[in-house]
Enzyme design. Structure first.
Site, PDB file in Angstrom:
ATOM      1  N   CYS A 338      59.530 -49.391  -6.006  1.00 41.11           N
ATOM      2  CA  CYS A 338      60.457 -50.349  -5.406  1.00 41.11           C
ATOM      3  C   CYS A 338      61.069 -51.255  -6.484  1.00 41.11           C
ATOM      4  CB  CYS A 338      59.774 -51.144  -4.304  1.00 41.11           C
ATOM      5  SG  CYS A 338      60.960 -51.935  -3.176  1.00 41.11           S
ATOM      6  N   HIS A 422      56.923 -47.460  -0.783  1.00 42.63           N
ATOM      7  CA  HIS A 422      55.583 -48.028  -0.786  1.00 42.63           C
ATOM      8  C   HIS A 422      54.654 -47.092  -0.006  1.00 42.63           C
ATOM      9  CE1 HIS A 422      56.851 -51.891  -2.412  1.00 42.63           C
ATOM     10  NE2 HIS A 422      57.805 -51.957  -1.504  1.00 42.63           N
TER      11      HIS A 422
END
Length: 504
Positions: A338, A422
């Site tokens: 991310c 994630h």
């Protein structure tokens, strides 16, 4: 039955989340349909529900303890602190504003109303709702606009149990002081105490528990022992040494261990991505803030960040850019997740989060990032190394890939991987395959355990929380509170500075 209970704490990190999850698992084992609830959560550790809403990761963990699907109503207000003293307000799973502390204060009456609506909705669909407070209920400077502790308890007519951390010392003073600082109306809702993180001989504690009962008129509902190795989804990264720092390499299968260094950003988010690595036998996960801490790492991870541009600047100020570039040139593994993935690219254009305009990235991946005002929330499914991978996405930065090899909607060049997903490392087959390649690139005789299940390990830890309540709490008293509600006027008022005389 439509019962409810609020678990408050004398301080942050007293154990509210653990006790809430434990009560949820204890009830779920008995066939009770139970749901967790936290009206307001301040956390950089969040999760995406099946319908695309963002909530605190701790509430997702508590939903798993309750054996129900997490939803936005379980955490209607989520605050995500940024780099400038302001926080993003996430309401019912969607980002709605960036505010300072005083601006947020003015929004609280409306947020309390929405929170009460969510709580009422959950109570209409579940037999029991176990609510978790935030910080301390005795934050008297904030009481007039409180929506998570006594403000919620009074408005929703909830009985309250207060958890105190005996391991940090002063637990009796903290409990008595918490009660004494509350108004008479608030005190009516406080029904009992939990002493948490106890070590030692319970016989030595017994006189103190009896005195606390006499002083406050409220019984101790449980003395919960210190549990190690829980690795639960924490709310924030303020105490990472107890959240992710793992010095306990367990049973390496091969002849060697694998060393993982995770860059500890100031605005680190979703740090629980690393838990799946840390529970692998033979994998040592450590935090890094200095160049020398990357030197012997077989894998360096750049995790998520709430403030990508600010944390990238911090990374450069700490002298971490040069060793990361050297690793890439030497073919030594680097993984960005991310915000960490965004930093690995060539360029970041941010007029939304930092408003810094165009900033040069680390240039280790052929990508360009543009921050959009709408947050991307998704639950993607894909494949890597021939293994199915489930993950979740929470980001404003949209990455355009201009080269390299595909990798979980991101890309890879040499030994540098990047993805917006994630939770990918929680997929056992994918994690083992990635670790095998990392070991090969690093020249380590490391072999991933063939049967490690992260889901099973998490379930076992949640069961330990259920055991904690079942074995060490007065469950009959808990049932009475859940079913009977606020104890009422029978409980004495405890004025500040005036303890009742102790009887011999």
């Amino acid at each position: 039955m439509s019962g409810a209970l609020l678990v408050a704490g004398t301080t942050s990190d007293a154990g509210k989340s653990v006790v809430t999850a434990g009560i949820c698992r204890w009830l779920a084992r008995q066939g009770v349909r139970v749901a967790p609830f936290k009206a307001q959560n301040m956390s950089l550790n969040s999760f995406v529900t099946a319908d695309g809403a963002e909530i605190g990761r701790a509430q997702a963990m508590q939903a798993a303890a309750a054996r129900v699907e997490p939803e936005a109503a379980m955490n209607p207000v989520l605050l995500k602190p940024g780099a400038d003293g302001r926080s993003q307000v996430v309401l019912l799973g969607r980002a709605v504003a960036e505010v300072g502390a005083m601006d947020y204060r003015e929004r609280k009456p409306v947020l309390l109303e929405r929170s009460l609506e969510c709580l009422a909705d959950l109570r209409s669909r579940y037999e029991v709702v176990v609510c978790e407070g935030a910080g301390s209920p005795a934050e008297i400077n904030l009481r007039d606009r409180d929506i998570a502790n006594m403000g919620l308890a009074v408005a929703a007519k909830l009985p309250v149990v207060v958890v105190g951390d005996i391991d940090r010392g002063g637990v009796f003073a903290a409990m008595y002081g918490t009660l004494a600082l509350l108004s008479a109306e608030d005190q009516r809702h406080v029904a009992g105490w939990f002493v948490n993180k106890f070590r030692g001989d319970a016989r030595l504690l017994a006189p103190g528990l009896e005195m606390l009962h006499r002083l406050t008129g409220r019984p101790v509902l449980g003395t919960l022992p210190m549990l190690s190795g829980l690795w639960l989804d924490a709310e924030d990264s303020l105490d990472l040494t107890t959240v992710v720092e793992r010095g306990d390499v367990r049973g390496p299968v091969g002849a060697d261990v694998l060393r993982v260094a995770v860059v500890r950003f100031p605005r680190l988010s979703n740090f629980t991505d690393l838990d799946a690595l840390a529970q692998e036998p033979g994998v040592l996960v450590r935090w890094a803030t200095r160049p020398e801490e990357l030197a012997d790492a077989d894998l360096v991870v750049l995790p998520g960040s709430r403030a990508t541009v600010a944390d990238l600047a911090w990374l450069r100020e700490r002298g971490l850019e040069a060793p990361l570039r050297a690793r890439a040139l030497d073919g030594r593994p680097v993984l960005g997740v991310c915000g960490g993935y965004q930093m690995l690219g060539r360029e970041i254009e941010d007029e939304v989060e930092s408003k810094a305009g165009t900033v040069a990235g680390l240039g280790l991946l052929p990508t360009r990032v543009v921050f959009g005002r709408e947050k991307v929330l998704a639950r993607p499914v894909g494949e890597a190394y021939g293994e199915r991978v489930d993950g979740y996405e929470i980001h404003h930065g949209v990455v355009t890939v201009e080269g390299g090899d595909p990798f979980l909607d991101g890309c890879r060049v040499g030994a540098v991987w990047g993805t917006t997903w994630h939770g990918a490392l929680e997929n056992d087959g994918f994690r083992r395959a990635l670790l095998r390649e990392v070991a090969e690139l690093a020249g380590r005789a490391f072999v991933p355990a063939p049967d490690t299940s992260f889901a099973a390990a998490r379930e076992e830890r949640l069961d330990r929380l259920g055991d904690l309540i079942e074995e060490h709490a007065d469950t009959d008293a808990l049932w009475k509170l859940i079913e009977g509600g606020v104890p009422g006027d029978g409980l004495p008022f405890v004025p500040p500075g005036a303890p009742r005389p102790l009887e011999n």
